[in-house]
Structures are given as C-alpha cells and as structure tokens.
Design a protein around this motif. Structure first.
Motif, PDB file in Angstrom:
ATOM      1  N   GLN A 145      50.262 -47.381 -16.333  1.00 44.56           N
ATOM      2  CA  GLN A 145      50.701 -46.388 -17.304  1.00 44.56           C
ATOM      3  C   GLN A 145      51.310 -45.215 -16.552  1.00 44.56           C
ATOM      4  O   GLN A 145      50.775 -44.743 -15.552  1.00 44.56           O
ATOM      5  CB  GLN A 145      49.553 -45.899 -18.178  1.00 44.56           C
ATOM      6  N   ASP A 146      52.446 -44.759 -17.038  1.00 41.95           N
ATOM      7  CA  ASP A 146      53.176 -43.692 -16.356  1.00 41.95           C
ATOM      8  C   ASP A 146      53.888 -42.844 -17.403  1.00 41.95           C
ATOM      9  O   ASP A 146      53.715 -43.047 -18.612  1.00 41.95           O
ATOM     10  CB  ASP A 146      54.177 -44.298 -15.368  1.00 41.95           C
ATOM     11  N   VAL A 147      54.677 -41.906 -16.948  1.00 40.93           N
ATOM     12  CA  VAL A 147      55.494 -41.093 -17.847  1.00 40.93           C
ATOM     13  C   VAL A 147      56.953 -41.149 -17.399  1.00 40.93           C
ATOM     14  O   VAL A 147      57.242 -41.329 -16.208  1.00 40.93           O
ATOM     15  CB  VAL A 147      55.040 -39.614 -17.896  1.00 40.93           C
ATOM     16  N   ASP A 152      66.192 -33.948 -14.217  1.00 43.40           N
ATOM     17  CA  ASP A 152      66.283 -32.576 -13.693  1.00 43.40           C
ATOM     18  C   ASP A 152      65.046 -31.744 -13.968  1.00 43.40           C
ATOM     19  O   ASP A 152      65.038 -30.523 -13.730  1.00 43.40           O
ATOM     20  CB  ASP A 152      67.520 -31.871 -14.264  1.00 43.40           C
ATOM     21  N   ASP A 153      63.977 -32.367 -14.460  1.00 42.60           N
ATOM     22  CA  ASP A 153      62.748 -31.640 -14.787  1.00 42.60           C
ATOM     23  C   ASP A 153      61.785 -31.704 -13.611  1.00 42.60           C
ATOM     24  O   ASP A 153      61.253 -32.771 -13.290  1.00 42.60           O
ATOM     25  CB  ASP A 153      62.103 -32.238 -16.035  1.00 42.60           C
ATOM     26  N   ASP A 154      61.545 -30.554 -12.984  1.00 40.54           N
ATOM     27  CA  ASP A 154      60.623 -30.489 -11.847  1.00 40.54           C
ATOM     28  C   ASP A 154      59.294 -29.846 -12.224  1.00 40.54           C
ATOM     29  O   ASP A 154      58.481 -29.529 -11.350  1.00 40.54           O
ATOM     30  CB  ASP A 154      61.261 -29.688 -10.702  1.00 40.54           C
ATOM     31  N   SER A 155      59.065 -29.677 -13.516  1.00 39.85           N
ATOM     32  CA  SER A 155      57.843 -28.994 -13.948  1.00 39.85           C
ATOM     33  C   SER A 155      56.662 -29.941 -14.105  1.00 39.85           C
ATOM     34  O   SER A 155      55.525 -29.485 -14.250  1.00 39.85           O
ATOM     35  CB  SER A 155      58.096 -28.268 -15.273  1.00 39.85           C
ATOM     36  N   ILE A 156      56.913 -31.260 -14.098  1.00 34.87           N
ATOM     37  CA  ILE A 156      55.836 -32.236 -14.256  1.00 34.87           C
ATOM     38  C   ILE A 156      55.721 -33.039 -12.958  1.00 34.87           C
ATOM     39  O   ILE A 156      56.443 -34.009 -12.735  1.00 34.87           O
ATOM     40  CB  ILE A 156      56.097 -33.163 -15.457  1.00 34.87           C
ATOM     41  N   LYS A 157      54.804 -32.622 -12.117  1.00 31.01           N
ATOM     42  CA  LYS A 157      54.640 -33.258 -10.811  1.00 31.01           C
ATOM     43  C   LYS A 157      53.324 -34.019 -10.704  1.00 31.01           C
ATOM     44  O   LYS A 157      53.155 -34.851  -9.814  1.00 31.01           O
ATOM     45  CB  LYS A 157      54.723 -32.200  -9.707  1.00 31.01           C
ATOM     46  N   THR A 158      52.375 -33.708 -11.575  1.00 27.77           N
ATOM     47  CA  THR A 158      51.080 -34.399 -11.610  1.00 27.77           C
ATOM     48  C   THR A 158      50.725 -34.659 -13.070  1.00 27.77           C
ATOM     49  O   THR A 158      51.263 -34.000 -13.978  1.00 27.77           O
ATOM     50  CB  THR A 158      49.974 -33.552 -10.964  1.00 27.77           C
ATOM     51  N   ASP A 161      49.982 -31.671 -15.249  1.00 29.15           N
ATOM     52  CA  ASP A 161      51.109 -30.849 -15.692  1.00 29.15           C
ATOM     53  C   ASP A 161      51.559 -31.198 -17.104  1.00 29.15           C
ATOM     54  O   ASP A 161      52.395 -30.487 -17.684  1.00 29.15           O
ATOM     55  CB  ASP A 161      52.291 -30.989 -14.731  1.00 29.15           C
ATOM     56  N   LEU A 162      51.024 -32.283 -17.656  1.00 24.86           N
ATOM     57  CA  LEU A 162      51.369 -32.656 -19.030  1.00 24.86           C
ATOM     58  C   LEU A 162      50.683 -31.754 -20.054  1.00 24.86           C
ATOM     59  O   LEU A 162      51.043 -31.770 -21.230  1.00 24.86           O
ATOM     60  CB  LEU A 162      50.991 -34.116 -19.282  1.00 24.86           C
ATOM     61  N   ASN A 163      49.693 -30.967 -19.617  1.00 30.02           N
ATOM     62  CA  ASN A 163      49.069 -29.996 -20.511  1.00 30.02           C
ATOM     63  C   ASN A 163      50.126 -29.033 -21.035  1.00 30.02           C
ATOM     64  O   ASN A 163      50.976 -28.539 -20.272  1.00 30.02           O
ATOM     65  CB  ASN A 163      47.970 -29.219 -19.787  1.00 30.02           C
ATOM     66  N   ASN A 164      50.075 -28.805 -22.351  1.00 31.01           N
ATOM     67  CA  ASN A 164      51.014 -27.913 -23.042  1.00 31.01           C
ATOM     68  C   ASN A 164      52.444 -28.451 -23.085  1.00 31.01           C
ATOM     69  O   ASN A 164      53.357 -27.735 -23.503  1.00 31.01           O
ATOM     70  CB  ASN A 164      51.011 -26.509 -22.424  1.00 31.01           C
ATOM     71  N   LYS A 165      52.622 -29.714 -22.688  1.00 33.72           N
ATOM     72  CA  LYS A 165      53.925 -30.368 -22.802  1.00 33.72           C
ATOM     73  C   LYS A 165      53.942 -31.257 -24.044  1.00 33.72           C
ATOM     74  O   LYS A 165      52.890 -31.716 -24.509  1.00 33.72           O
ATOM     75  CB  LYS A 165      54.219 -31.220 -21.558  1.00 33.72           C
ATOM     76  N   VAL A 206      63.745 -32.368 -27.068  1.00 32.96           N
ATOM     77  CA  VAL A 206      62.803 -32.159 -28.162  1.00 32.96           C
ATOM     78  C   VAL A 206      61.388 -32.473 -27.689  1.00 32.96           C
ATOM     79  O   VAL A 206      60.411 -31.890 -28.162  1.00 32.96           O
ATOM     80  CB  VAL A 206      63.178 -33.032 -29.376  1.00 32.96           C
ATOM     81  N   ILE A 207      61.269 -33.416 -26.753  1.00 29.43           N
ATOM     82  CA  ILE A 207      59.993 -33.723 -26.122  1.00 29.43           C
ATOM     83  C   ILE A 207      60.170 -33.617 -24.611  1.00 29.43           C
ATOM     84  O   ILE A 207      61.300 -33.591 -24.090  1.00 29.43           O
ATOM     85  CB  ILE A 207      59.484 -35.138 -26.505  1.00 29.43           C
ATOM     86  N   ASP A 208      59.040 -33.590 -23.903  1.00 33.15           N
ATOM     87  CA  ASP A 208      59.085 -33.393 -22.449  1.00 33.15           C
ATOM     88  C   ASP A 208      58.797 -34.657 -21.650  1.00 33.15           C
ATOM     89  O   ASP A 208      59.213 -34.763 -20.491  1.00 33.15           O
ATOM     90  CB  ASP A 208      58.063 -32.322 -22.044  1.00 33.15           C
ATOM     91  N   ALA A 209      58.082 -35.594 -22.253  1.00 33.97           N
ATOM     92  CA  ALA A 209      57.714 -36.807 -21.513  1.00 33.97           C
ATOM     93  C   ALA A 209      57.405 -37.944 -22.486  1.00 33.97           C
ATOM     94  O   ALA A 209      56.936 -37.721 -23.601  1.00 33.97           O
ATOM     95  CB  ALA A 209      56.510 -36.549 -20.616  1.00 33.97           C
ATOM     96  N   LEU A 210      57.661 -39.148 -22.043  1.00 31.92           N
ATOM     97  CA  LEU A 210      57.361 -40.373 -22.780  1.00 31.92           C
ATOM     98  C   LEU A 210      56.394 -41.188 -21.937  1.00 31.92           C
ATOM     99  O   LEU A 210      56.589 -41.334 -20.727  1.00 31.92           O
ATOM    100  CB  LEU A 210      58.646 -41.162 -23.031  1.00 31.92           C
ATOM    101  N   THR A 211      55.340 -41.724 -22.552  1.00 31.92           N
ATOM    102  CA  THR A 211      54.369 -42.486 -21.781  1.00 31.92           C
ATOM    103  C   THR A 211      54.154 -43.890 -22.336  1.00 31.92           C
ATOM    104  O   THR A 211      54.076 -44.095 -23.547  1.00 31.92           O
ATOM    105  CB  THR A 211      53.012 -41.754 -21.698  1.00 31.92           C
TER     106      THR A 211
END
Length: 295
Positions: A145-147, A152-158, A161-165, A206-211
């Motif tokens: 399982q991954d995201v 160009d998004d460097d804000s999610i490194k761990t 970091d998905l908290n509040n995303k 509209v969203i920051d990550a897909l898992t």
C-alpha cells in the motif's frame, strides 16, 4: 501424470468422437464453456501439447491500467494480462485461445468456485480468509500500500505527513481507512466512485494524495495522459502478495507455479514489470519465491 497409451482402434474412436463434438457448441460461454476451458487447461498442462485452438478462460481486471485493462478497441493490456498469457502458453494455449473474463474483486471466489474461469490473475492478494475458499499459485508479485502524489509536491515525505492532507480512495476500499486509523489519524478522507476520479482530483489539486496498492498506482501513473504528473511516495504501508487463484484442490496450481518460475528464470517477468510499470518509476520488489507469502 504420464499420458496413457491407447490402441489404434481406441485412437480412431476418439478422433471420430471429437469430430462429432465439433459440430455442437463451441464452448464459448456459460457453464459448459467454463467446464470445457478447465478441462482443456488441465489436459494441456499435463501433456505439454502445442495450442490446438481449445479455449481457456482467465479472469482479470478490466479497469486497472498497468494491471488489467480492457481497451476501447477490445484488446487487453497490463502486467496481470502478460503474466496470464505467459501461463496460458505454458499450459499449451496460444493468446487466441484465451477467453478473458472480468473478475471484479467481490466476484473472484465465486467465479472460481462455480468453474466460470480456469484461473484468475487480478491483483488478487493472498489472504488466509480467501485461502479457505480457493487455492493460490505464486505469489508472483509483492506489492505494498502506498500513495500517489503530484510530482511537484514535496510536502509529503513520510506517511505521517498525510495528517491534515486530503486523502482519496474509492468508496468501500480499506486502503484509506487503514491510513486514517493506523498512520495519519488527522488525514481528511475523501471517497470517490473510482480511481480515475481520484486522479482527476489529484491533478486539479482538489485532493493531495491517492492511496491503494503501489502496483495499481504505478499503472495509472504510467498512462500517457498522466506521464510525469505524479510520483509514488514509496511508503510500503502493507504487504500485498499477488497470487493466481484456482479452484480448491485444482491440479493447475502446481502447473502454474512451474510456469511462474520459468517466467522469472527466462527474464519475461522482469520485461513485463518494466513494460507496464516502468514509466511511473515504480521500485518493484524482486520476484517473490513461490509459496512464500510475506506477512
């Protein structure tokens, strides 16, 4: 199992009976087609015969790019399609012998138990609960399982970091819930009807990550329209051992395991991984050892 010796008289009778059977149903659908496919698959596996036009029915996903996809022109592409085609060849079937059948996640055990398919290759994770109902050859791929995030998004490194995303997955999926309950409890979960909707939302910010499974994410990201737009997080939040599903007690399990081992040894497995996942920069695990399920 060794082929049985037959007398000339018996052989002639067999040829005549087969010719008469050829005047009836072509076995292309319904339960009779599935039964015919299962018999032909087992016979080819036993005798190692060259393709003779007999059909084999294989369950795959129709809606997962890079894994199993039915294209608008009616062809089929993806890693699972390549694996299944290779297996079918080792069982004595050419690509033209394969009847592809959609195997939705909720239907896979039923398709096997009813004999509607000979085997299933459909991002089918081996689990104890499923193993009570069907048998698995393999595993043939270890996914995680991954995201998927914007390139160009460097804000999610761990994973934390998905908290509040804004985290997206499809309705009914356990992937996003796993992240929210175990990894990032403050993630803002968004559930859409399909992965394509999540991708559109990701592209439009509209969203920051897909898992979901990294193999599935890599397949989507490898599509021409998305090339270069997304990247995998590489978080490996779970182990998903993809296996080839067969009926409980089926002799095909051993034959398919032999085919998978050969696919790895002759380089076809690596070629299929590169072809289907390479454009997304997917860092795949080495080919797993047959019979070893990583927990």
């Amino acid at each position: 199992m060794k082929p049985r010796k037959v007398t000339v008289t018996a052989a002639v009778a067999l040829v005549l009976s087969l010719a008469a059977a050829g005047c009836g149903s072509d076995g292309g659908g319904g339960s009779s087609g599935a039964t015919s496919g299962a018999t032909n698959g087992a016979t080819s596996a036993t005798n190692g015969a060259a393709s003779n036009g007999k059909k084999i029915t294989v369950g795959i996903k129709f809606d997962q790019p890079g894994i199993g996809l039915k294209t608008p022109d009616g062809t089929y592409t993806g890693f699972d399609v390549d694996v299944a085609t290779y297996i079918a060849k080792q069982l004595g079937h050419s690509p033209d012998d394969i009847v592809w059948k959609e195997a939705k996640s909720a239907d896979r055990e039923t398709l096997l138990q009813r004999g509607d398919v000979d085997f299933i290759a459909a991002s089918y994770s081996i689990t104890p609960a499923r193993s009570e109902k069907v048998d698995f050859a393999g595993p043939y791929l270890l996914a995680h399982q991954d995201v998927l995030i914007r390139a160009d998004d460097d804000s999610i490194k761990t994973p934390a970091d998905l908290n509040n995303k804004k985290l997206c997955s499809v309705t009914g999926s356990t992937s996003a819930q796993n992240v929210k309950t175990k990894i990032a409890p403050n993630a803002q979960l968004q559930e859409y009807g399909g992965y394509s909707e999540c991708l559109t939302g990701l592209e439009n910010k509209v969203i920051d990550a897909l898992t979901t499974d990294d193999s599935i994410l890599a397949g989507y990201a490898s599509q021409p329209e998305f090339k270069g737009k997304f990247k995998l997080g590489g978080f490996k939040m779970s182990n998903e051992n993809y296996g080839i599903g067969v009926q409980k007690g089926s002799e095909l399990k051993a034959e398919i395991n032999t085919a998978l081992q050969k696919m790895v040894q002759d380089g076809s497995w690596d070629a299929a991984v590169k072809k289907n996942f390479g454009p997304a920069g997917y860092q795949n695990e080495p080919a797993p050892q047959i019979g070893v399920v990583v927990s």
